[in-house]
Design a protein around this motif. Sequence first.
Motif, mmCIF file in Angstrom:
data_model
loop_
_atom_site.group_PDB
_atom_site.id
_atom_site.type_symbol
_atom_site.label_atom_id
_atom_site.label_comp_id
_atom_site.label_asym_id
_atom_site.label_seq_id
_atom_site.Cartn_x
_atom_site.Cartn_y
_atom_site.Cartn_z
ATOM 1 N N ALA A 41 44.057 32.943 32.556
ATOM 2 C CA ALA A 41 44.617 31.607 32.730
ATOM 3 C C ALA A 41 44.716 31.194 34.186
ATOM 4 C CB ALA A 41 45.986 31.524 32.066
ATOM 5 N N VAL A 42 45.009 32.148 35.085
ATOM 6 C CA VAL A 42 45.183 31.754 36.482
ATOM 7 C C VAL A 42 43.875 31.256 37.079
ATOM 8 C CG1 VAL A 42 44.684 33.931 37.653
ATOM 9 C CG2 VAL A 42 46.422 32.400 38.585
ATOM 10 N N ASN A 43 42.736 31.647 36.518
ATOM 11 C CA ASN A 43 41.455 31.148 36.997
ATOM 12 C C ASN A 43 41.367 29.631 36.904
ATOM 13 O OD1 ASN A 43 40.069 33.501 37.772
ATOM 14 N ND2 ASN A 43 39.596 33.985 35.665
ATOM 15 N N THR A 44 42.098 29.052 35.957
ATOM 16 C CA THR A 44 41.994 27.622 35.695
ATOM 17 C C THR A 44 43.053 26.806 36.418
ATOM 18 O OG1 THR A 44 43.459 27.642 33.759
ATOM 19 C CG2 THR A 44 41.160 28.241 33.393
ATOM 20 N N LEU A 50 40.075 26.813 26.588
ATOM 21 C CA LEU A 50 39.444 25.500 26.655
ATOM 22 C C LEU A 50 38.615 25.376 27.933
ATOM 23 C CD1 LEU A 50 42.254 25.148 24.942
ATOM 24 C CD2 LEU A 50 41.706 22.735 25.143
ATOM 25 N N ASP A 51 39.169 25.833 29.057
ATOM 26 C CA ASP A 51 38.434 25.785 30.319
ATOM 27 C C ASP A 51 37.248 26.748 30.286
ATOM 28 O OD1 ASP A 51 40.232 24.074 32.275
ATOM 29 O OD2 ASP A 51 41.580 25.357 31.149
ATOM 30 N N ASN A 52 37.468 27.929 29.699
ATOM 31 C CA ASN A 52 36.386 28.914 29.627
ATOM 32 C C ASN A 52 35.229 28.409 28.776
ATOM 33 O OD1 ASN A 52 37.981 30.578 31.189
ATOM 34 N ND2 ASN A 52 38.665 31.855 29.486
ATOM 35 N N ALA A 53 35.550 27.689 27.702
ATOM 36 C CA ALA A 53 34.493 27.140 26.838
ATOM 37 C C ALA A 53 33.633 26.156 27.614
ATOM 38 C CB ALA A 53 35.117 26.460 25.621
ATOM 39 N N MET A 69 26.829 33.009 24.083
ATOM 40 C CA MET A 69 28.079 32.777 23.368
ATOM 41 C C MET A 69 28.145 31.383 22.759
ATOM 42 S SD MET A 69 30.749 34.306 26.201
ATOM 43 C CE MET A 69 29.625 34.082 27.597
ATOM 44 N N VAL A 70 28.878 31.271 21.680
ATOM 45 C CA VAL A 70 29.432 30.005 21.216
ATOM 46 C C VAL A 70 30.941 30.164 21.316
ATOM 47 C CG1 VAL A 70 29.886 28.555 19.197
ATOM 48 C CG2 VAL A 70 27.551 29.283 19.709
ATOM 49 N N VAL A 71 31.574 29.284 22.062
ATOM 50 C CA VAL A 71 33.015 29.390 22.287
ATOM 51 C C VAL A 71 33.720 28.268 21.543
ATOM 52 C CG1 VAL A 71 34.856 29.537 23.987
ATOM 53 C CG2 VAL A 71 32.582 30.395 24.558
ATOM 54 N N ALA A 72 34.599 28.654 20.625
ATOM 55 C CA ALA A 72 35.412 27.707 19.860
ATOM 56 C C ALA A 72 36.864 27.895 20.295
ATOM 57 C CB ALA A 72 35.253 27.954 18.367
ATOM 58 N N PRO A 73 37.301 27.230 21.364
ATOM 59 C CA PRO A 73 38.602 27.517 21.971
ATOM 60 C C PRO A 73 39.765 27.031 21.118
ATOM 61 C CG PRO A 73 37.638 25.587 22.993
ATOM 62 C CD PRO A 73 36.596 26.129 22.041
ATOM 63 N N LEU A 74 40.900 27.704 21.298
ATOM 64 C CA LEU A 74 42.100 27.346 20.559
ATOM 65 C C LEU A 74 43.255 26.943 21.470
ATOM 66 C CD1 LEU A 74 42.075 30.175 17.860
ATOM 67 C CD2 LEU A 74 41.558 27.762 17.499
ATOM 68 N N PHE A 75 43.434 27.639 22.601
ATOM 69 C CA PHE A 75 44.599 27.377 23.442
ATOM 70 C C PHE A 75 44.365 27.945 24.838
ATOM 71 C CE2 PHE A 75 45.185 31.460 21.413
ATOM 72 C CZ PHE A 75 45.636 32.279 22.430
ATOM 73 N N GLY A 76 45.242 27.565 25.752
ATOM 74 C CA GLY A 76 45.280 28.147 27.085
ATOM 75 C C GLY A 76 43.966 28.026 27.834
ATOM 76 N N ALA A 134 38.761 28.145 39.093
ATOM 77 C CA ALA A 134 38.800 26.705 39.321
ATOM 78 C C ALA A 134 38.390 26.380 40.748
ATOM 79 C CB ALA A 134 40.208 26.181 39.045
ATOM 80 N N ARG A 135 37.983 25.142 40.965
ATOM 81 C CA ARG A 135 37.643 24.699 42.302
ATOM 82 C C ARG A 135 38.867 24.828 43.209
ATOM 83 N NH1 ARG A 135 34.166 19.134 41.146
ATOM 84 N NH2 ARG A 135 32.418 20.145 40.066
#
Length: 370
Positions: free
Chosen positions: A112-115, A305-308, A295-302, A160-161
């Motif tokens: 999460a801190v990456n985002t 979403l950014d990783n997808a 990969m196919v990423v189907a995000p749910l939370f946290g 993240a940038r």
Amino acid sequence: MIPAASALARAGHEVLVACVPQLVEEFTSAGLKAVAALPDQAECWAEITDTGHDQVIKVVVGQRLLARGYPELRKVAAWFEPDLVLRDGMEFCGCLVAEQLGIPHVAAPSGAVNTLAPAAIAPLLNERRAEFGLDVQDDPLAIYRYGRIDSLPPRYSFAARGIPRAVAYRQPEASDRCEPLPSWITELDPGKPLVYGAIGVALPTAAASRDGGKASTIPADPVRALAALVGALSELDCTAVVSTGGVSFPRAGVPPHVRLVEHIAQPLLLQTVQLFVTHGGYNSVREAVRAGVPMVVAPLFGDQLDNARKVAELGLGEQATAPSEIAAACRKVLGSSENLARARHAQRELLALPPVDEVARRLALLASAR
């Protein structure tokens, strides 16, 4: 954290891991000294209404969490007398204790801190500094003043940038410690693509904690997530293995080409598949890159979403923003030579990174030069 801490210990340095009570055994079983010195975050997470960036920041640098963790960590530091703090990227008590002691602190990779933009973290963190009698920092990048480490190559960073570039390293192969794959894997139809689907660790763990009567927040329904995953794979002309993570899921109606398992050695299985359908946790993404699997990423939370979005942006696969999109995204990736080529390129870059022992050497130099 275990690979980096173990590398430091192998190099002859004294290492102590300060963690939440439920993780002490995890570190001691890996041969590391560990002490329970940080509060369980479950109650803090249970109070938030969603896992967007603002809410995550309110937890990880919030008064409730740091007011409990900082004094306890200071007590540990008083008798251990560290020369450097290597902290999880989402753990800011270690950052503040290092500032109080005047020693270097380095952030280890965390999903999460990456985002999270450092500028968004800085105001609340400065409130905590003021409460604890520490100097307020004008530079939001003070949390990375001494650097950060990561286990993905720079070209494929998920940070993240605005977050400084990390010293990247190759984590030891997790499959070396895995149980072998079950024998039935060898009997699967080699004429069809093998697809692996999983919902990760965080969601089943939160569900188990709730069912065990412990304080926990469930950011998504694991059964519904599994139903969407199984439903999508049921539509594909493939052989599929789906890990439920121990979540109770009805087998009725699941087609023969979709095999459900509670657990499986994911790093090993990823080396054998053509596609990984995941909800996008950082560890799962890293393991997929290590295996060179699209990969196919189907995000749910946290951070999922950014990783997808990042997976799609980097060409490592596709994101499915709704359950109804999973099957189509899988067909697209399975038919894409570009996604496979990019996944293999990312794999080569990851495998070309130095081993974690090089990170230990640099950390030791940083500690001795302070």
